[in-house]
Design a protein around this motif. Structure first.
Motif, PDB file in Angstrom:
ATOM      1  N   GLU A 145      31.411  60.023  10.963  1.00 35.30           N
ATOM      2  CA  GLU A 145      32.506  60.798  10.357  1.00 35.30           C
ATOM      3  C   GLU A 145      32.275  61.068   8.875  1.00 35.30           C
ATOM      4  OE1 GLU A 145      34.415  58.157  13.561  1.00 35.30           O
ATOM      5  OE2 GLU A 145      32.925  57.893  12.003  1.00 35.30           O
ATOM      6  N   GLU A 146      31.518  60.217   8.212  1.00 33.62           N
ATOM      7  CA  GLU A 146      31.263  60.358   6.775  1.00 33.62           C
ATOM      8  C   GLU A 146      30.070  61.239   6.433  1.00 33.62           C
ATOM      9  OE1 GLU A 146      32.584  56.185   4.783  1.00 33.62           O
ATOM     10  OE2 GLU A 146      30.922  56.058   6.222  1.00 33.62           O
ATOM     11  N   LEU A 147      29.366  61.736   7.444  1.00 37.15           N
ATOM     12  CA  LEU A 147      28.213  62.595   7.165  1.00 37.15           C
ATOM     13  C   LEU A 147      28.662  63.830   6.390  1.00 37.15           C
ATOM     14  CD1 LEU A 147      26.259  62.483  10.538  1.00 37.15           C
ATOM     15  CD2 LEU A 147      25.466  61.645   8.319  1.00 37.15           C
ATOM     16  N   PRO A 148      27.877  64.225   5.394  1.00 34.23           N
ATOM     17  CA  PRO A 148      28.247  65.428   4.646  1.00 34.23           C
ATOM     18  C   PRO A 148      28.166  66.662   5.540  1.00 34.23           C
ATOM     19  CG  PRO A 148      26.192  64.474   3.804  1.00 34.23           C
ATOM     20  CD  PRO A 148      26.665  63.605   4.917  1.00 34.23           C
ATOM     21  N   SER A 149      28.890  67.686   5.177  1.00 37.05           N
ATOM     22  CA  SER A 149      28.800  68.930   5.945  1.00 37.05           C
ATOM     23  C   SER A 149      27.715  69.802   5.319  1.00 37.05           C
ATOM     24  CB  SER A 149      30.140  69.658   5.925  1.00 37.05           C
ATOM     25  OG  SER A 149      30.517  69.924   4.599  1.00 37.05           O
ATOM     26  N   GLY A 150      27.297  70.797   6.058  1.00 39.06           N
ATOM     27  CA  GLY A 150      26.301  71.722   5.533  1.00 39.06           C
ATOM     28  C   GLY A 150      24.890  71.179   5.627  1.00 39.06           C
ATOM     29  N   GLU A 151      24.028  71.773   4.841  1.00 37.58           N
ATOM     30  CA  GLU A 151      22.600  71.440   4.917  1.00 37.58           C
ATOM     31  C   GLU A 151      22.127  70.717   3.665  1.00 37.58           C
ATOM     32  OE1 GLU A 151      20.266  74.779   6.074  1.00 37.58           O
ATOM     33  OE2 GLU A 151      21.564  75.248   7.757  1.00 37.58           O
ATOM     34  N   ASP A 152      23.026  69.954   3.003  1.00 40.95           N
ATOM     35  CA  ASP A 152      22.611  69.264   1.798  1.00 40.95           C
ATOM     36  C   ASP A 152      22.027  67.885   2.109  1.00 40.95           C
ATOM     37  OD1 ASP A 152      25.290  69.587   2.523  1.00 40.95           O
ATOM     38  OD2 ASP A 152      26.052  68.616   0.739  1.00 40.95           O
ATOM     39  N   TYR A 153      21.622  67.669   3.344  1.00 41.43           N
ATOM     40  CA  TYR A 153      20.933  66.443   3.725  1.00 41.43           C
ATOM     41  C   TYR A 153      20.050  66.728   4.934  1.00 41.43           C
ATOM     42  CZ  TYR A 153      24.105  65.791   7.720  1.00 41.43           C
ATOM     43  OH  TYR A 153      24.794  65.942   8.895  1.00 41.43           O
ATOM     44  N   VAL A 154      19.113  65.821   5.193  1.00 40.93           N
ATOM     45  CA  VAL A 154      18.257  65.898   6.374  1.00 40.93           C
ATOM     46  C   VAL A 154      18.757  64.843   7.346  1.00 40.93           C
ATOM     47  CG1 VAL A 154      15.917  65.536   7.241  1.00 40.93           C
ATOM     48  CG2 VAL A 154      16.264  66.665   5.035  1.00 40.93           C
ATOM     49  N   LEU A 155      18.938  65.216   8.614  1.00 42.97           N
ATOM     50  CA  LEU A 155      19.285  64.264   9.661  1.00 42.97           C
ATOM     51  C   LEU A 155      18.004  63.932  10.411  1.00 42.97           C
ATOM     52  CD1 LEU A 155      21.522  62.659  11.089  1.00 42.97           C
ATOM     53  CD2 LEU A 155      21.778  64.601  12.659  1.00 42.97           C
TER      54      LEU A 155
ATOM     55  N   ALA B 296      25.645  54.637  10.993  1.00 43.10           N
ATOM     56  CA  ALA B 296      26.174  53.601  11.884  1.00 43.10           C
ATOM     57  C   ALA B 296      26.772  54.237  13.143  1.00 43.10           C
ATOM     58  CB  ALA B 296      27.233  52.787  11.154  1.00 43.10           C
ATOM     59  N   GLY B 297      26.537  53.588  14.268  1.00 45.72           N
ATOM     60  CA  GLY B 297      27.077  54.099  15.526  1.00 45.72           C
ATOM     61  C   GLY B 297      26.142  55.073  16.217  1.00 45.72           C
ATOM     62  N   GLY B 298      25.258  55.696  15.461  1.00 49.87           N
ATOM     63  CA  GLY B 298      24.221  56.547  16.011  1.00 49.87           C
ATOM     64  C   GLY B 298      24.681  57.703  16.878  1.00 49.87           C
ATOM     65  N   MET B 299      23.771  58.124  17.742  1.00 46.51           N
ATOM     66  CA  MET B 299      24.028  59.271  18.611  1.00 46.51           C
ATOM     67  C   MET B 299      25.103  58.988  19.646  1.00 46.51           C
ATOM     68  SD  MET B 299      22.390  61.850  17.481  1.00 46.51           S
ATOM     69  CE  MET B 299      22.748  62.953  18.858  1.00 46.51           C
ATOM     70  N   LYS B 300      25.321  57.725  19.997  1.00 49.89           N
ATOM     71  CA  LYS B 300      26.411  57.393  20.925  1.00 49.89           C
ATOM     72  C   LYS B 300      27.751  57.782  20.296  1.00 49.89           C
ATOM     73  CE  LYS B 300      25.052  55.635  24.844  1.00 49.89           C
ATOM     74  NZ  LYS B 300      25.389  56.297  26.108  1.00 49.89           N
ATOM     75  N   THR B 301      27.943  57.462  19.025  1.00 52.22           N
ATOM     76  CA  THR B 301      29.171  57.837  18.336  1.00 52.22           C
ATOM     77  C   THR B 301      29.215  59.339  18.120  1.00 52.22           C
ATOM     78  OG1 THR B 301      29.309  55.678  17.268  1.00 52.22           O
ATOM     79  CG2 THR B 301      30.540  57.486  16.239  1.00 52.22           C
ATOM     80  N   TRP B 302      28.080  59.931  17.770  1.00 53.10           N
ATOM     81  CA  TRP B 302      27.984  61.386  17.591  1.00 53.10           C
ATOM     82  C   TRP B 302      28.527  62.086  18.837  1.00 53.10           C
ATOM     83  CZ3 TRP B 302      25.586  64.361  13.601  1.00 53.10           C
ATOM     84  CH2 TRP B 302      25.349  65.697  13.909  1.00 53.10           C
ATOM     85  N   GLN B 303      28.033  61.669  20.009  1.00 50.06           N
ATOM     86  CA  GLN B 303      28.466  62.267  21.279  1.00 50.06           C
ATOM     87  C   GLN B 303      29.948  61.982  21.540  1.00 50.06           C
ATOM     88  OE1 GLN B 303      26.671  60.616  24.865  1.00 50.06           O
ATOM     89  NE2 GLN B 303      26.735  62.630  25.831  1.00 50.06           N
ATOM     90  N   ALA B 304      30.398  60.756  21.302  1.00 48.45           N
ATOM     91  CA  ALA B 304      31.795  60.383  21.554  1.00 48.45           C
ATOM     92  C   ALA B 304      32.762  61.202  20.698  1.00 48.45           C
ATOM     93  CB  ALA B 304      31.998  58.893  21.292  1.00 48.45           C
ATOM     94  N   LEU B 305      32.321  61.611  19.518  1.00 48.29           N
ATOM     95  CA  LEU B 305      33.158  62.412  18.624  1.00 48.29           C
ATOM     96  C   LEU B 305      33.103  63.909  18.951  1.00 48.29           C
ATOM     97  CD1 LEU B 305      32.438  60.656  15.216  1.00 48.29           C
ATOM     98  CD2 LEU B 305      34.546  60.549  16.567  1.00 48.29           C
ATOM     99  N   GLY B 306      32.309  64.262  19.961  1.00 46.13           N
ATOM    100  CA  GLY B 306      32.232  65.663  20.370  1.00 46.13           C
ATOM    101  C   GLY B 306      31.381  66.530  19.467  1.00 46.13           C
ATOM    102  N   ARG B 307      30.497  65.912  18.705  1.00 43.81           N
ATOM    103  CA  ARG B 307      29.592  66.686  17.855  1.00 43.81           C
ATOM    104  C   ARG B 307      28.587  67.413  18.751  1.00 43.81           C
ATOM    105  NH1 ARG B 307      29.056  65.243  11.899  1.00 43.81           N
ATOM    106  NH2 ARG B 307      31.081  64.305  11.519  1.00 43.81           N
TER     107      ARG B 307
END
Length: 118
Positions: A13-23, A93-104
């Motif tokens: 949830e705290e990840l910045p929006s946009g492209e100002d970081y590399v995932l 934290a929480g990784g892709m499991k949390t990413w998916q659970a949040l509907g990203r």
């Protein structure tokens, strides 16, 4: 952001929006192929030392947020990247499991199946 030990950490949830970081996704190739974030870069954890220069160029002074399935491998990757001075890295934290659970959004390398987090 908090620091778990010496590893800077943010939640999905705290990840910045946009492209100002590399995932950076450090999961294995089969996990990546099954489902990953659309804008992520894939370098498996075991390949990081040999591909560190590539990552440094790609980051271009942007922070690198490192993700895996739940946060363990990404924490190890962040510790190594920061200690080696390769990039400014932060664990997700929480990784892709949390990413998916949040509907990203997720994409798959398999055209015939829906993306999923293995």
């Amino acid at each position: 952001m908090n620091h778990s030990g010496d590893v800077p950490t943010v939640s999905v949830e705290e990840l910045p929006s946009g492209e100002d970081y590399v995932l950076l996704d450090v999961r294995e190739p089969d996990e990546w192929a099954a489902g990953h974030a659309p804008s992520a870069v894939h370098i498996p954890l075991g390949d990081l030392p040999s591909r560190a220069g590539e990552l440094s160029e790609l980051a271009d002074d942007r922070p690198v947020h490192v993700i895996c399935r739940t946060g363990g491998r990404s924490a190890r990757a962040v510790a190594w990247l920061n200690a080696a001075g390769v990039v400014d890295a932060v664990n997700v934290a929480g990784g892709m499991k949390t990413w998916q659970a949040l509907g990203r959004p997720l994409v798959s390398d398999h055209a015939d199946t829906s993306p999923e987090v293995l």
